[in-house]
Design an enzyme around this catalytic site. Structure first.
Site, mmCIF file in Angstrom:
data_model
loop_
_atom_site.group_PDB
_atom_site.id
_atom_site.type_symbol
_atom_site.label_atom_id
_atom_site.label_comp_id
_atom_site.label_asym_id
_atom_site.label_seq_id
_atom_site.Cartn_x
_atom_site.Cartn_y
_atom_site.Cartn_z
ATOM 1 N N GLU A 309 196.674 -78.114 -33.630
ATOM 2 C CA GLU A 309 196.946 -76.673 -33.697
ATOM 3 C C GLU A 309 198.175 -76.293 -32.869
ATOM 4 O O GLU A 309 198.178 -75.287 -32.151
ATOM 5 C CB GLU A 309 195.720 -75.873 -33.254
ATOM 6 C CG GLU A 309 194.521 -76.119 -34.151
ATOM 7 C CD GLU A 309 193.325 -75.222 -33.868
ATOM 8 O OE1 GLU A 309 193.121 -74.827 -32.711
ATOM 9 O OE2 GLU A 309 192.605 -74.914 -34.838
ATOM 10 N N ARG A 353 191.335 -81.433 -44.668
ATOM 11 C CA ARG A 353 191.162 -81.363 -43.213
ATOM 12 C C ARG A 353 189.924 -82.131 -42.760
ATOM 13 O O ARG A 353 189.914 -82.717 -41.678
ATOM 14 C CB ARG A 353 191.070 -79.884 -42.826
ATOM 15 C CG ARG A 353 190.714 -79.651 -41.399
ATOM 16 C CD ARG A 353 190.857 -78.181 -41.062
ATOM 17 N NE ARG A 353 190.264 -77.871 -39.778
ATOM 18 C CZ ARG A 353 190.143 -76.662 -39.280
ATOM 19 N NH1 ARG A 353 190.577 -75.621 -39.968
ATOM 20 N NH2 ARG A 353 189.599 -76.458 -38.105
ATOM 21 N N ASP A 382 185.055 -77.576 -38.333
ATOM 22 C CA ASP A 382 185.211 -76.761 -37.129
ATOM 23 C C ASP A 382 184.021 -75.861 -36.823
ATOM 24 O O ASP A 382 184.085 -74.664 -37.095
ATOM 25 C CB ASP A 382 186.466 -75.892 -37.270
ATOM 26 C CG ASP A 382 186.801 -75.143 -35.997
ATOM 27 O OD1 ASP A 382 186.132 -75.383 -34.989
ATOM 28 O OD2 ASP A 382 187.730 -74.322 -36.026
ATOM 29 N N GLU A 404 180.846 -82.653 -29.115
ATOM 30 C CA GLU A 404 181.251 -81.296 -28.719
ATOM 31 C C GLU A 404 180.536 -80.293 -29.607
ATOM 32 O O GLU A 404 180.773 -80.232 -30.815
ATOM 33 C CB GLU A 404 182.773 -81.140 -28.844
ATOM 34 C CG GLU A 404 183.269 -79.770 -28.408
ATOM 35 C CD GLU A 404 184.799 -79.642 -28.383
ATOM 36 O OE1 GLU A 404 185.492 -80.633 -28.093
ATOM 37 O OE2 GLU A 404 185.285 -78.536 -28.675
ATOM 38 N N GLU A 410 181.572 -68.234 -32.006
ATOM 39 C CA GLU A 410 182.788 -67.932 -32.766
ATOM 40 C C GLU A 410 182.506 -67.712 -34.251
ATOM 41 O O GLU A 410 183.049 -66.801 -34.865
ATOM 42 C CB GLU A 410 183.787 -69.082 -32.591
ATOM 43 C CG GLU A 410 185.031 -68.915 -33.439
ATOM 44 C CD GLU A 410 186.063 -70.008 -33.221
ATOM 45 O OE1 GLU A 410 185.807 -70.947 -32.453
ATOM 46 O OE2 GLU A 410 187.136 -69.906 -33.836
HETATM 47 C C1 BDP Z 1 188.788 -73.321 -33.209
HETATM 48 C C2 BDP Z 1 189.079 -72.060 -32.459
HETATM 49 C C3 BDP Z 1 190.272 -72.173 -31.566
HETATM 50 C C4 BDP Z 1 190.136 -73.402 -30.696
HETATM 51 C C5 BDP Z 1 189.963 -74.608 -31.573
HETATM 52 C C6 BDP Z 1 189.722 -75.881 -30.776
HETATM 53 O O1 BDP Z 1 189.278 -71.025 -33.380
HETATM 54 O O2 BDP Z 1 190.343 -71.014 -30.776
HETATM 55 O O3 BDP Z 1 191.236 -73.539 -29.876
HETATM 56 O O4 BDP Z 1 188.816 -74.439 -32.367
HETATM 57 O O5 BDP Z 1 188.599 -76.329 -30.741
HETATM 58 O O6 BDP Z 1 187.488 -73.230 -33.690
HETATM 59 O O7 BDP Z 1 190.664 -76.415 -30.209
#
Ligand code: BDP
Length: 725
Positions: A309, A353, A382, A404, A410
């Protein structure tokens, strides 16, 4: 006024004050209010007369004050600290500090527990009937103390106690996604509890309460800052602040860890690169580690999000995750530190992904240093409310994998929806990867037993903030709790942990336990139904708040005006709804991500007919008129799920309404308001998704279902620029 009368009056008024004072949730599950059931109270008072703690360490001082506070609170001030052994004494300590405990000759049993383990036994000492809480080390005594108090808090038997406990997973960590300016990523309970500006000189009392809460469920490490890490946390200024927190947490058995930005050598270290193969960079990390250990001798290690990211990593220099992780691990190794490297990587150019963590990390199996963990999210994309397990579990037997989980909500309604996550954690931990044949569960991968690893770890992204009740939603406390309890013992069931939490948070009355447990146990599935039924995923808006299945590219409206053409941040990428059908084809004719699983899991997911309904659209692009097991068409089934989700929220609401006057008023009011938000937002999710998918499927909403009273255009127009990030 005669003295006794005065004391009586004072006593009454205190009781009244206690009753009148509403519960703001600050005390979490550690309330220790007087046991209100007279028989239970009498029973415990008969069995427990007082307590003795041995040992002088800071941890043992905490043990003594916790037992005192717990027993006096639960049973009343008749409970005394004993100088001499009597019947009904609770004795807490280690063999090394207590000749009395040593006289029990428990060495053989003590051999079998870990350094954090403990025994709780009813036994006879010097001809007195006593209860002992004995640990190999002081921290085990503290864990045992919380266990013992929990027995009382939850009204359990305390006769014939013969408890042996050791944690199944060694590192049990919270990951705080907290920034240095006290904002949080994906935090819904206020701001970061770390008051960086005032540290190390000013110490909030709540730091101790936080540590206490963690210790009470066995959490033994905290990553203090966001994985999207500011490099400034590694400056000398901040290391002193971190050292202060480490000092506060140490007696509670909690180590601190830091999320490190891979570019730190360049940004705060004066180097001209952060290339992991550059000797100067290596030296910088070595010196930085030494500096940290000078201040924090038991520092846990680093957590790194690299080349993910947009965060910097070794790939900028043509190096690999392996190069990056091993270089940092080498810097930590002389100090026994560990390096946690996240596998949360994906690239916009990839076909899928969900494949990427596996594709990238599988070839490195066996090549990481032995103090490296690869930290893997439970699902391949995610933290969605439901994902199949990540295929990395079981696929890299020579790598230490750290699980994790996300505790903060979220993808579960931004903290205003009631979601008990125990069933989700258990679903993942219990699943069989078949990597070494039947019985190769994710839990066994994580606890190290499947591949005989001596290191094991699990992390949960924390949901704690400055809100008075710590977690925003009162029920979100249960997620902090269940994460800790499962990290300690993944064989406990979600239901038993829910019950413990209810008993300690609300009441031991069956009339309260039963409806609340029901609410909690259906809550996660309820959310799956009204957000992402049947294997749909990631159909959220740009801010992750609310639905946006229509989103084709990532777009942040003003004031940010950020537009990205990253398809993998759009909803369409994940649902691929078209006039024929919906779902992501991950079978051999599609991205073939399904091939990353071991048979028979792979075969089960691969075939449309054997794929479980809950993962259907995760693995298959399915025609709208496909006949489901239920006899409905896929389109109808999608609609029924969305509607059932809303019905289920209403059922949860009704159960809560039935508790008016039975639970604390402030709790009642708080949860009632949250549930109103949730109901409204569940309808929003349902309507927005059904209307959007209908605009593609061109099929009617089945008869008998209430029709959305707003248009798709209305839902598309909604905008929340300041929703929490
Ligand atoms: C996503 C979140 C983001 C996190 C990312 C992560 O939206 O804010 O930074 O995961 O785990 O779910 O690095």
């Amino acid at each position: 006024m005669n003295r006794i009368f005065f004391i009586l009056i004072l006593g009454f008024s205190l009781i009244n004050i206690q009753h009148l004072q509403a519960d703001d949730g600050y005390r979490l599950w550690l309330k220790y209010d007087m046991i209100s059931n007279p028989q239970k109270l009498e029973y415990y008072k008969q069995s427990i007369k007082g307590f003795m703690g041995t040992g002088e360490s800071q941890t043992m001082e905490i043990v003594k004050s916790e037992i005192k506070m717990g027993l006096e609170g639960l049973l009343g001030s008749c409970i005394q600290q004993m100088d001499n052994l009597e019947d009904g004494t609770v004795i807490a300590g280690t063999i090394k500090d207590s000749p009395l405990l040593a006289s029990l000759n428990l060495e053989d049993r003590m051999q079998k527990i870990s350094h954090e383990g403990y025994l709780i036994l009813n036994t006879t000492l010097s001809e007195k009937e006593v209860i002992i809480i004995i640990g190999k080390e002081d921290i085990g005594v503290l864990y045992g103390t919380y266990h013992f108090l929990r027995l009382l808090q939850t009204h359990q038997e305390i006769k014939d106690l013969d408890i042996t406990e050791s944690p199944k997973i060694k590192l049990r960590l919270l990951n705080h996604w907290d920034n240095l300016d006290r904002t949080q990523s994906r935090g819904y309970a206020g701001f970061s509890i770390w008051d960086w500006h005032k540290l190390p000189d000013y110490i909030h009392n709540y730091y101790y309460d936080y540590a206490r809460a963690n210790a009470s469920v066995g959490i033994n490490g905290v990553v203090l800052n966001n994985v999207n890490a500011s490099p400034y946390i590694l400056t000398s200024l901040y290391i002193k602040k971190v050292a202060k927190l480490a000092e506060i947490f140490r007696p509670y058995g909690i180590k601190v860890y830091l999320a490190a930005n891979f570019n730190a050598p360049k940004v705060v270290g004066g180097q001209d690169s952060y290339d992991p193969l550059d000797k100067k960079v290596q030296l910088w990390w070595k010196n930085k580690s030494e500096e940290i250990y000078d201040h924090i001798p038991d520092f846990g290690g680093f957590l790194v999000k690299a080349n993910s990211e947009g965060y910097p990593g070794p790939q900028e220099y043509g190096r690999t995750h392996l190069d990056g992780a091993n270089m940092m691990a080498d810097a930590l190794r002389p100090h026994n530190g560990i390096l946690m490297w996240r596998a949360f990587v994906y690239d916009p150019s990839s076909v899928d992904r969900a494949r990427e963590a596996y594709d990238e990390f599988k070839p490195y199996d066996g090549k990481f240093r032995d103090n490296v963990f690869v930290q893997v999210k439970n699902g391949p994309v995610d933290f969605q409310p439901r994902e199949p397990f990540s295929p990395l579990f079981g696929a890299v037997p020579k790598t230490h994998l750290m699980m994790e989980f996300q505790i903060t909500q979220e993808y579960f309604g931004f903290g205003t929806h009631l979601a008990y996550l125990g069933p989700m954690y258990k679903e993942v931990l219990n699943v069989d990867t078949y990597s070494r044949g039947k019985g190769s569960t994710v839990a066994k991968v994580i606890d190290g037993s499947l591949d005989n690893h001596t290191m094991s770890g699990i992390a949960g992204v924390a949901n704690v903030g400055t809100d008075r009740n710590w977690t925003g939603h009162l029920f979100a406390q249960s997620n902090w709790y269940v994460f800790g309890r499962l990290a300690w013992d993944h064989q406990l069931t979600a239901e038993e942990i829910a019950e413990e939490w209810i008993r300690m948070t609300f009441s031991n009355e069956p009339g309260i336990i039963i409806p609340i447990k029901k609410m909690m146990m259906i809550s996660r599935e309820t959310i799956v139904k009204y957000m992402i039924p049947l294997g749909l995923h990631h159909i959220i808006s740009w801010s992750h708040y609310g639905p946006a299945p229509w989103m084709k590219v990532y777009y942040e409206p003003p004031p940010r005006d950020y537009i990205s053409d990253r398809e993998d941040w759009s909803s369409y990428y994940y649902h691929k709804a078209d006039s024929i059908g919906i779902g992501f084809n991950r079978t051999a004719s599609g991205s073939n991500a399904v091939n990353q699983y071991f048979p028979p899991v792979r075969d089960r997911f691969m075939s449309l007919t054997s794929c479980p309904d809950e993962y259907l659209l995760w693995f298959h692009h399915v025609e709208w008129d496909y006949r489901m097991r239920s006899g409905n068409t896929l389109w109808e089934e999608i609609c029924y799920h969305y509607y059932a989700g809303v019905d289920s929220v209403r059922e949860i609401q009704a159960r809560w309404e039935g508790l008016k006057g039975k639970v604390d008023d402030e709790h009642f009011d708080h949860v009632q308001q949250m549930l109103r938000i949730q109901e409204r937002e569940a309808v929003w999710w349902r309507n927005a998704c059904v209307l959007y998918f209908q605009s593609v499927s061109k099929r009617p909403i089945p008869a008998g279902l209430e029709k959305p009273n707003k248009s798709l255009e209305y839902y598309k127009s909604l905008d929340f620029p300041y929703a929490p990030e």
